[in-house]
Design an enzyme around this catalytic site. Sequence first.
Site, PDB file in Angstrom:
ATOM      1  N   GLU A  38       0.751  -1.157  -0.003  1.00 37.33           N
ATOM      2  CA  GLU A  38       0.078   0.049   0.157  1.00 37.33           C
ATOM      3  C   GLU A  38       1.169   1.168  -0.143  1.00 37.33           C
ATOM      4  O   GLU A  38       1.831   1.398   0.667  1.00 37.33           O
ATOM      5  CB  GLU A  38      -0.868   0.084   1.297  1.00 37.33           C
ATOM      6  N   THR A  80      -5.662   1.639  -5.413  1.00 31.36           N
ATOM      7  CA  THR A  80      -5.217  -0.057  -5.322  1.00 31.36           C
ATOM      8  C   THR A  80      -5.921  -0.855  -6.327  1.00 31.36           C
ATOM      9  O   THR A  80      -5.053  -1.790  -6.975  1.00 31.36           O
ATOM     10  CB  THR A  80      -5.745  -0.462  -3.975  1.00 31.36           C
ATOM     11  N   HIS A 195      -1.540   3.279   4.584  1.00 30.43           N
ATOM     12  CA  HIS A 195      -2.379   3.861   3.894  1.00 30.43           C
ATOM     13  C   HIS A 195      -2.777   5.120   4.559  1.00 30.43           C
ATOM     14  O   HIS A 195      -2.627   5.346   5.839  1.00 30.43           O
ATOM     15  CB  HIS A 195      -3.974   3.037   4.020  1.00 30.43           C
ATOM     16  N   ASP A 254       1.780   0.090  -5.094  1.00 32.05           N
ATOM     17  CA  ASP A 254       0.540   0.217  -5.605  1.00 32.05           C
ATOM     18  C   ASP A 254       0.473   1.507  -6.526  1.00 32.05           C
ATOM     19  O   ASP A 254      -0.218   1.674  -7.477  1.00 32.05           O
ATOM     20  CB  ASP A 254      -0.814  -0.216  -4.860  1.00 32.05           C
TER      21      ASP A 254
HETATM   22  C1  GP9 Z   1      -8.804  -0.799   0.774  1.00 29.64           C
HETATM   23  C2  GP9 Z   1      -7.282  -0.661  -0.032  1.00 29.64           C
HETATM   24  C3  GP9 Z   1      -6.823   0.776  -0.197  1.00 29.64           C
HETATM   25  O1  GP9 Z   1      -9.332  -2.012   0.581  1.00 29.64           O
HETATM   26  O2  GP9 Z   1      -7.391  -1.344  -1.306  1.00 29.64           O
HETATM   27  O3  GP9 Z   1      -7.483   1.612  -1.022  1.00 29.64           O
HETATM   28  P1  GP9 Z   1      -6.857   2.751  -1.729  1.00 29.64           P
HETATM   29  O4  GP9 Z   1      -7.399   3.870  -1.228  1.00 29.64           O
HETATM   30  O5  GP9 Z   1      -5.482   2.787  -1.542  1.00 29.64           O
HETATM   31  O6  GP9 Z   1      -7.202   2.474  -3.204  1.00 29.64           O
HETATM   32 MN    MN Z   2      -3.798   1.744  -2.309  1.00 28.13          MN
END
Ligand code: GP9
Ligand code: MN
Length: 406
Positions: A38, A80, A195, A254
């Site tokens: 992330e 993501t 995140h 990501d």
């Molecule tokens: C949540 C994760 C994070 O399930 O995929 O989401 P993002 O905000 O980075 O797309």
């Molecule tokens: Mn993400």
Amino acid sequence: DGSELTGIENYIRSNKAEPDGKLFGAAKGKNLIVISMESTQGFVINKKINGKEITPFLNDFIKESFYFDNLYHQTGQGKTSDAEFLVENSLYPLGRGAVFFTNPQNTYHATPGILAGNGYYTAAMHANNKSFWNRDIMYKSMGYNRYYHLMDYHVTPENSIGWGLKDRDFFNQSLTYINQMPRPFYAKLLTLTNHFPFVLDREDKLVDEFNSSSKTLNRYFPTVRYTDEALKHFIQGLKEEGVYDDTVIVLYGDHYGISENHNEAMEQYLGIKITPFEAVKLQKVPVIIHVPGEKGKTISTVSGQVDLKPTILHLLGIETEGLEFGNDLLSPDKKDFAVLRSGNFVTRDYVYTKGTCYSKKTGEPVEQKACKPYEEKADLELLYSDKIIYGDLLRFFGNKGSTVKK
Ligand code: GP9
Ligand code: MN
């Protein structure tokens, strides 16, 4: 009908890089673990905060893996989920909205479906609500046998922070499931702790926060460091369970974690002025591929997330089908090129952004015509990819791909 596909297929065929003779099939029959890290940007690799490495585990792991240090994220509003889409389909995400929401019922020839067709058990693992980003629907279309989501994890206030289950606990619980999977398996794991807004319990902070006017950037370093530590324990666990030597492990960032709103603080950390040229270069994400029995190597070809599907399939000895926009990163013929979803692009010598062509050598604007040949390629790839998605054109392509019934 599928007549539109012919032109696209021809374009792709004329831009294909042949796989490396020795590496094609180097990991035939091995398990595959892909980990989405992330918000992990490339600039943290081999860097320090107050004298301490931000990613000590990754810095070591890179030495025994293929490491791509010039690879760009190509995500749009789907964040993501866009990265997942790129990595598993080798198509570009959409310019507006998230393809996971707009076109979840399309026919796809995604990595999980292809691997399922080659005898793999395929599972996605992520401790969030199953319908977040419409994953429960989209994962079926992409050929996953199983989605281990929030309800499959033991989540308590004690083992959670920020968006949910802490990565350390997520990996621990995922390892138990992985141990029970039929072989060979493909498991995709999505981390969460790093995140926005990058919050952490005191005892999980292994490095200092940065000290700038951006609280977001300040907090980013300890959460990146936390996930690095969680990854270290997960890999250790795979070794203890005897899975490691039979498994290809792919790690990728990501998308960006620090937006351009924090440029001033970033300038302070990096000690450079963040021009539009530098802002593009900050869109690099780390990609690491560990192949049992292969020595480590850093590969600096300009590339993107779209290149991962052919790279992975070729390592596993599976031919690609011909409608991938990406190219095998391990091919000696892989060209230096990455188009970002904004239409900005990067080549060996140039960066194109906001209508200006920059020389990579000097970082200064140069005449437009230097970028011109790539401008057409960049626009064409995004346009073709959009056409495939909006027209659900893979319906008309071959009869391979996903073997998992919807
Ligand atoms: C949540 C994760 C994070 O399930 O995929 O989401 P993002 O905000 O980075 O797309
Ligand atoms: Mn993400």
